[in-house]
Every structure is written in C-alpha cells, then in structure tokens.
Scaffold this motif. Structure first.
Motif, PDB file in Angstrom:
ATOM      1  N   ILE A 280      -6.812   6.254  -5.167  1.00 29.18           N
ATOM      2  CA  ILE A 280      -5.597   5.559  -5.613  1.00 29.18           C
ATOM      3  C   ILE A 280      -5.260   4.410  -4.671  1.00 29.18           C
ATOM      4  CG2 ILE A 280      -3.100   5.799  -5.905  1.00 29.18           C
ATOM      5  CD1 ILE A 280      -3.637   8.656  -6.908  1.00 29.18           C
ATOM      6  N   ALA A 281      -5.289   4.669  -3.362  1.00 23.14           N
ATOM      7  CA  ALA A 281      -4.966   3.627  -2.385  1.00 23.14           C
ATOM      8  C   ALA A 281      -5.918   2.441  -2.529  1.00 23.14           C
ATOM      9  CB  ALA A 281      -5.032   4.190  -0.970  1.00 23.14           C
ATOM     10  N   HIS A 282      -7.210   2.730  -2.662  1.00 23.52           N
ATOM     11  CA  HIS A 282      -8.206   1.671  -2.821  1.00 23.52           C
ATOM     12  C   HIS A 282      -7.947   0.868  -4.094  1.00 23.52           C
ATOM     13  CE1 HIS A 282     -12.013   0.011  -4.371  1.00 23.52           C
ATOM     14  NE2 HIS A 282     -12.269  -0.241  -3.096  1.00 23.52           N
ATOM     15  N   ASP A 283      -7.755   1.567  -5.209  1.00 21.51           N
ATOM     16  CA  ASP A 283      -7.614   0.891  -6.497  1.00 21.51           C
ATOM     17  C   ASP A 283      -6.324   0.083  -6.590  1.00 21.51           C
ATOM     18  OD1 ASP A 283      -9.981   2.078  -7.154  1.00 21.51           O
ATOM     19  OD2 ASP A 283      -9.134   3.540  -8.567  1.00 21.51           O
ATOM     20  N   GLU A 284      -5.235   0.612  -6.036  1.00 19.89           N
ATOM     21  CA  GLU A 284      -3.953  -0.099  -6.116  1.00 19.89           C
ATOM     22  C   GLU A 284      -3.971  -1.368  -5.268  1.00 19.89           C
ATOM     23  OE1 GLU A 284      -1.336   0.555  -8.157  1.00 19.89           O
ATOM     24  OE2 GLU A 284      -2.772   1.994  -9.021  1.00 19.89           O
ATOM     25  N   MET A 285      -4.620  -1.337  -4.116  1.00 17.59           N
ATOM     26  CA  MET A 285      -4.720  -2.544  -3.302  1.00 17.59           C
ATOM     27  C   MET A 285      -5.675  -3.547  -3.935  1.00 17.59           C
ATOM     28  SD  MET A 285      -4.465  -1.172   0.625  1.00 17.59           S
ATOM     29  CE  MET A 285      -4.400  -2.834   1.261  1.00 17.59           C
ATOM     30  N   LEU A 286      -6.718  -3.045  -4.586  1.00 14.32           N
ATOM     31  CA  LEU A 286      -7.652  -3.939  -5.268  1.00 14.32           C
ATOM     32  C   LEU A 286      -6.953  -4.701  -6.387  1.00 14.32           C
ATOM     33  CD1 LEU A 286     -10.570  -4.923  -5.579  1.00 14.32           C
ATOM     34  CD2 LEU A 286     -10.980  -2.964  -7.095  1.00 14.32           C
TER      35      LEU A 286
ATOM     36  N   GLN B 183      -3.305  -8.130   5.353  1.00 11.12           N
ATOM     37  CA  GLN B 183      -3.724  -6.915   4.651  1.00 11.12           C
ATOM     38  C   GLN B 183      -2.676  -5.814   4.765  1.00 11.12           C
ATOM     39  OE1 GLN B 183      -7.494  -6.444   6.670  1.00 11.12           O
ATOM     40  NE2 GLN B 183      -8.638  -7.164   4.885  1.00 11.12           N
ATOM     41  N   ARG B 184      -2.015  -5.733   5.918  1.00  8.35           N
ATOM     42  CA  ARG B 184      -0.955  -4.735   6.074  1.00  8.35           C
ATOM     43  C   ARG B 184       0.210  -5.025   5.127  1.00  8.35           C
ATOM     44  NH1 ARG B 184      -0.697  -4.656  12.695  1.00  8.35           N
ATOM     45  NH2 ARG B 184      -2.970  -4.534  12.995  1.00  8.35           N
ATOM     46  N   GLN B 185       0.544  -6.311   4.986  1.00  4.11           N
ATOM     47  CA  GLN B 185       1.584  -6.680   4.032  1.00  4.11           C
ATOM     48  C   GLN B 185       1.188  -6.256   2.619  1.00  4.11           C
ATOM     49  OE1 GLN B 185       4.565  -8.077   3.852  1.00  4.11           O
ATOM     50  NE2 GLN B 185       4.977  -8.672   5.964  1.00  4.11           N
ATOM     51  N   THR B 186      -0.082  -6.478   2.270  1.00  3.42           N
ATOM     52  CA  THR B 186      -0.553  -6.102   0.943  1.00  3.42           C
ATOM     53  C   THR B 186      -0.483  -4.590   0.747  1.00  3.42           C
ATOM     54  OG1 THR B 186      -2.006  -8.033   0.832  1.00  3.42           O
ATOM     55  CG2 THR B 186      -2.506  -6.226  -0.658  1.00  3.42           C
ATOM     56  N   LEU B 187      -0.820  -3.837   1.780  1.00  6.45           N
ATOM     57  CA  LEU B 187      -0.699  -2.381   1.719  1.00  6.45           C
ATOM     58  C   LEU B 187       0.742  -1.981   1.413  1.00  6.45           C
ATOM     59  CD1 LEU B 187      -1.369   0.615   2.246  1.00  6.45           C
ATOM     60  CD2 LEU B 187      -1.212   0.117   4.707  1.00  6.45           C
TER      61      LEU B 187
END
Length: 256
Positions: free
Chosen positions: A122-128, A148-152
């Motif tokens: 889920i974490a991978h797909d949502e950030m993608l 990248q942290r902001q995107t997370l």
C-alpha cells in the motif's frame, strides 16, 4: 463550477485580548490549489490550526460541503476530510517508509501481528500514484530526500481520507531540486480533481507555479483574494507584504 468543499465564514479567533483572526472568509474547491499568503504574524498558522481542529473559532462558522461543522479536536477535522501536513512532517527518520505511512494506524492480523507485506504494498503504491517510485518501502525515512519525505506525508494524508490537503510551507528548507519535486507532487494531486489543496508559502514564485486561487492575510484579516489570472506578479508581491502598508513603505523609500 463545483461548490466549495470547505468554506470559512467570518471566523474570529481571540487569545485573551489579542485578535489573531478577524472576520476571515475563505472558500476552497476540489481540484484547485488555493495559495494562502502573508508575512509573519499575518494569521496563517492560526487559520490552518483552526481548520485542523487545534483551535476552535471564537466566532464565525466552518462549513464542509455546505454543512456547518464544529471541530472540537484534530480527530474531528480529520474525520471531516481535513488533512494537514505541517513543516515537521510528523515522521520518524529511523523508521521505515511503511511504518511511517501507517504510524498509529497499523494493519494487524487476528493474533495482533502486523501485516507488513500488505502495508509495504500500500505504501509503495500510494506514493507511486503521486510520482515517487522507490523499490524498497522498508528503507529508513532518513535515507530519503526532503522532497520524498514531503511526498510520503502527502500520500499518507490522502490515503487516510483527506479531501482538503493543507500544506504548511512544504518547500521551505529544501534545495531547488527538492522544491521542484514537491511542486510536481502538488500538481499531480491537483490533477486528480477530487482534492482541494491549501498551499501556505512565503515564496511568491512557487505560488505562481501551482496556485489557481489566492487569499492574502495581514494582521489576521483578508486583504486580498482572486484567481491566478486576475493578479499580476507585482500585485501578488504587494499583497504578500501587507497591501497598502507596503505601498506606504515604498513611498517612503522613494522619497529618500
């Protein structure tokens, strides 16, 4: 035009005799970036904390999809679809991307064990979805760039139901490349069309790259507002600095 998801009507916030917000009005629409600008002490922080349920208005009213709401705490605001990404991002640099993504909301099996494989995916797909492709969601957040942290933090807020995404100075303290990463993420989120974004910044150039609407605050009051195409660069700078007060200063300097 769709109706605003969030409407702020004549909101006043007092701390004792000090008036931090004085009759603020604001409308935030899905699929738009609404830049909230103003100098230090303008009332931006108080306003976003009021929207996020940290402060309750002294008077005035908030509306979600046309219905009046009363946020007694941040959980109420979150349940209503208000997601706030503060400057500190609320991440633990020693923990993995996945553990940060689900912090306090971990998925557990029948025996209380964490469903790490499910959470990793889920974490991978949502950030993608919003533009960050990384192969290892188990990596420590401390190894990621600031952008990248902001995107997370943004992906996390959206996944857990944010319909209004409040970004508090998301490009501050970042290098130019990382700033552009964040601005690209903001534009990708806007492109979804179902999320309203409130973008707080001191950088008028960044606001002009992403904003559809503007609201300018000074001393707790709205001193200007408009759509992106209605405001010139000079007008944006003047309103950011306090409007008429800035004109007075320019006049004084020109006379020297």
């Amino acid at each position: 035009m769709t109706d605003p998801y969030l409407r702020v009507e004549n909101v006043v916030k007092k701390f004792g005799p000090f008036i931090a917000l004085n009759g603020v009005n604001l409308e935030v629409y899905p699929g738009e970036v609404h830049a909230l600008l103003g100098d230090n002490g303008a009332g931006k922080s108080t306003l976003i904390k009021t929207l996020a349920g940290v402060h309750r208005p002294t008077s005035g009213q908030l509306y979600i999809e046309g219905k009046p709401v009363d946020f007694r705490n941040p959980r109420d605001a979150s349940d209503a679809g208000i997601g706030t990404v503060y400057q500190d991002l609320a991440v633990n640099q020693l923990m993995s991307v996945t553990r940060n993504f689900f912090m306090g909301r971990e998925l557990k099996g029948p025996l209380g064990t964490l469903k790490m494989d499910v959470m990793d995916k889920i974490a991978h797909d949502e950030m993608l979805k919003i533009g960050i492709d990384f192969s290892d969601p188990t990596q420590a957040v401390g190894t990621m760039s600031g952008g990248q942290r902001q995107t997370l933090a943004i992906a996390r807020a959206i996944y857990f139901g944010a319909k209004v995404l409040i970004l508090d100075e998301p490009t501050s303290a970042l290098g130019q490349k990382q700033q552009m990463e964040v601005l690209k993420t903001v534009k990708r989120v806007r492109k979804r069309g179902d999320i309203a974004i409130i973008f707080i910044t001191h950088n008028e150039i960044h606001s002009q790259l992403v904003a559809d609407r503007y609201t300018f605050l000074a001393l707790g009051q709205v001193i200007g507002a408009g759509k992106a195409g209605e405001l010139s660069h000079d007008e944006i700078r003047r309103l950011m600095a306090g409007g008429a007060e800035m004109k007075d200063l320019e006049g004084e300097l020109a006379a020297i």
